[in-house]
Design a protein around this motif. Structure first.
Motif, PDB file in Angstrom:
ATOM      1  N   SER A   8       0.818  -1.205   0.000  1.00 28.29           N
ATOM      2  CA  SER A   8       0.000   0.000   0.000  1.00 28.29           C
ATOM      3  C   SER A   8       0.859   1.265   0.000  1.00 28.29           C
ATOM      4  CB  SER A   8      -0.912   0.018   1.231  1.00 28.29           C
ATOM      5  OG  SER A   8      -1.581   1.266   1.327  1.00 28.29           O
ATOM      6  N   PRO A   9       0.542   2.239  -0.847  1.00 28.56           N
ATOM      7  CA  PRO A   9       1.274   3.510  -0.836  1.00 28.56           C
ATOM      8  C   PRO A   9       1.014   4.320   0.430  1.00 28.56           C
ATOM      9  CG  PRO A   9      -0.616   3.651  -2.308  1.00 28.56           C
ATOM     10  CD  PRO A   9      -0.501   2.218  -1.892  1.00 28.56           C
ATOM     11  N   GLN A  10      -0.002   3.916   1.204  1.00 22.87           N
ATOM     12  CA  GLN A  10      -0.307   4.626   2.441  1.00 22.87           C
ATOM     13  C   GLN A  10       0.430   4.044   3.650  1.00 22.87           C
ATOM     14  OE1 GLN A  10      -4.605   4.314   1.272  1.00 22.87           O
ATOM     15  NE2 GLN A  10      -4.730   6.299   2.284  1.00 22.87           N
ATOM     16  N   VAL A  11       1.349   3.132   3.373  1.00 20.82           N
ATOM     17  CA  VAL A  11       2.201   2.552   4.421  1.00 20.82           C
ATOM     18  C   VAL A  11       3.652   2.881   4.082  1.00 20.82           C
ATOM     19  CG1 VAL A  11       2.991   0.412   5.495  1.00 20.82           C
ATOM     20  CG2 VAL A  11       0.571   0.703   4.914  1.00 20.82           C
ATOM     21  N   SER A  12       4.305   3.639   4.951  1.00 16.52           N
ATOM     22  CA  SER A  12       5.695   4.033   4.698  1.00 16.52           C
ATOM     23  C   SER A  12       6.665   2.918   5.049  1.00 16.52           C
ATOM     24  CB  SER A  12       6.042   5.291   5.507  1.00 16.52           C
ATOM     25  OG  SER A  12       5.894   5.044   6.906  1.00 16.52           O
ATOM     26  N   GLU A  13       6.328   2.144   6.086  1.00 21.45           N
ATOM     27  CA  GLU A  13       7.153   1.001   6.477  1.00 21.45           C
ATOM     28  C   GLU A  13       6.257  -0.047   7.119  1.00 21.45           C
ATOM     29  OE1 GLU A  13      11.198  -0.108   9.047  1.00 21.45           O
ATOM     30  OE2 GLU A  13      10.307   1.893   9.188  1.00 21.45           O
ATOM     31  N   TYR A  14       6.466  -1.290   6.726  1.00 21.03           N
ATOM     32  CA  TYR A  14       5.659  -2.400   7.241  1.00 21.03           C
ATOM     33  C   TYR A  14       6.578  -3.413   7.911  1.00 21.03           C
ATOM     34  CZ  TYR A  14       2.818  -6.622   7.393  1.00 21.03           C
ATOM     35  OH  TYR A  14       2.166  -7.756   7.819  1.00 21.03           O
ATOM     36  N   ILE A  15       6.288  -3.722   9.169  1.00 14.43           N
ATOM     37  CA  ILE A  15       7.065  -4.711   9.918  1.00 14.43           C
ATOM     38  C   ILE A  15       6.112  -5.777  10.437  1.00 14.43           C
ATOM     39  CG2 ILE A  15       8.484  -5.115  11.968  1.00 14.43           C
ATOM     40  CD1 ILE A  15       9.564  -2.270  11.656  1.00 14.43           C
ATOM     41  N   ASP A  16       6.334  -7.020  10.021  1.00 14.80           N
ATOM     42  CA  ASP A  16       5.525  -8.127  10.528  1.00 14.80           C
ATOM     43  C   ASP A  16       6.356  -8.909  11.536  1.00 14.80           C
ATOM     44  OD1 ASP A  16       7.029  -8.927   8.103  1.00 14.80           O
ATOM     45  OD2 ASP A  16       6.184 -10.915   8.522  1.00 14.80           O
ATOM     46  N   ALA A  17       5.729  -9.270  12.648  1.00 14.28           N
ATOM     47  CA  ALA A  17       6.468  -9.885  13.746  1.00 14.28           C
ATOM     48  C   ALA A  17       5.640 -10.959  14.437  1.00 14.28           C
ATOM     49  CB  ALA A  17       6.879  -8.815  14.763  1.00 14.28           C
ATOM     50  N   ASP A  18       6.338 -11.914  15.015  1.00 12.58           N
ATOM     51  CA  ASP A  18       5.684 -12.973  15.768  1.00 12.58           C
ATOM     52  C   ASP A  18       6.718 -13.592  16.703  1.00 12.58           C
ATOM     53  OD1 ASP A  18       2.923 -14.678  15.480  1.00 12.58           O
ATOM     54  OD2 ASP A  18       4.562 -15.967  16.152  1.00 12.58           O
TER      55      ASP A  18
END
Length: 245
Positions: A98-108
């Motif tokens: 998405s262009p509306q997300v500057s940085e995406y971090i997925d964690a678990d």
């Protein structure tokens, strides 16, 4: 066979099944793909026509995706830094692209199911690091859920929000960790269940600095969209929208 290999094989088998279900009767808002029907899903009892065969999104995932798109993104015109706990493929791909997300971090906590390993009770990021945090069906199985709430508040910037999706039943939260694993598995479908939240989750979150409200967002979506997305009998789909003031 390693867990990562099993997960990869799992997705490969679903891709084959998705090809067999080609059609346009139903559509998934997470991946944008269509099928003639969705897959069955459920721990205690299989519910039919629930899971997208392409990205494996459930009803709650698709509702959360629409809430982010229609509400969160519109209220925050600047790109957001997002932390996503226990990511599911469809929503993960939607946010990452998405262009509306500057940085995406997925964690678990399990390093095999996310890019980054992180304990939600000891989040390895600095104070005020994120604009949006997603926490779907996690807190119910965290023994120290209050510590997790405290950590979520810490790493969220002022004015940011956490979106929590969890089972909400009745008014009062029930603590269940004292029950035997067999009973938890038979009654709740998961022996890791520590609690079932009541509507008092709003008050509990308020103790940690959140201004929260419970939203049954599927009721705000158009009827034809609900039918197209297989959301008519949405299960465990209420969103707890938590703002950090």
């Amino acid at each position: 066979m390693s867990e990562k290999t099993r997960i990869a094989l799992h997705y490969t088998l679903y891709k084959i099944e998705a090809l067999l279900l080609s059609g346009d009767r139903y559509e998934c808002c997470c991946c944008g793909k269509s099928s003639r029907r969705f897959l069955a899903h459920g721990n205690l009892a299989k519910r039919q026509n629930i899971k997208c065969p392409h990205c494996l999104s459930l009803e709650r995932t698709r509702i959360l995706c629409m809430y982010i798109r229609n509400v969160v993104f519109k209220e925050n015109p600047k790109p957001l830094r997002v932390l996503h706990f226990a990511p599911v493929k469809g929503l993960k791909d939607f946010l990452r692209n998405s262009p509306q997300v500057s940085e995406y971090i997925d964690a678990d906590i399990n390093p095999n199911v996310a890019t980054y390993q992180a304990d939600i009770t000891q989040i390895p990021y600095a104070d005020h690091s994120f604009d949006l945090i997603l926490c779907s069906h996690i807190l119910y199985c965290v023994p120290e859920d209050r510590k997790a709430m405290q950590e979520l508040h810490r790493v969220l910037r002022p004015g940011g929000r956490v979106l929590i999706v969890d089972t909400i039943e009745g008014e009062i939260t029930q603590e269940l960790s004292h029950l035997p694993a067999q009973i938890l598995r038979e009654k709740y479908g998961d022996e890791a269940t520590c609690r079932v939240y009541g509507r008092d989750i709003v008050r509990i979150l308020g103790q940690y600095g959140f201004e929260s409200k419970i939203i049954d967002y599927v009721k705000q979506l158009p009827t034809d969209f609900v039918e197209k997305e297989c959301l008519t009998d949405a299960f465990d789909s209420e969103i707890v929208d938590c703002l950090k003031r």
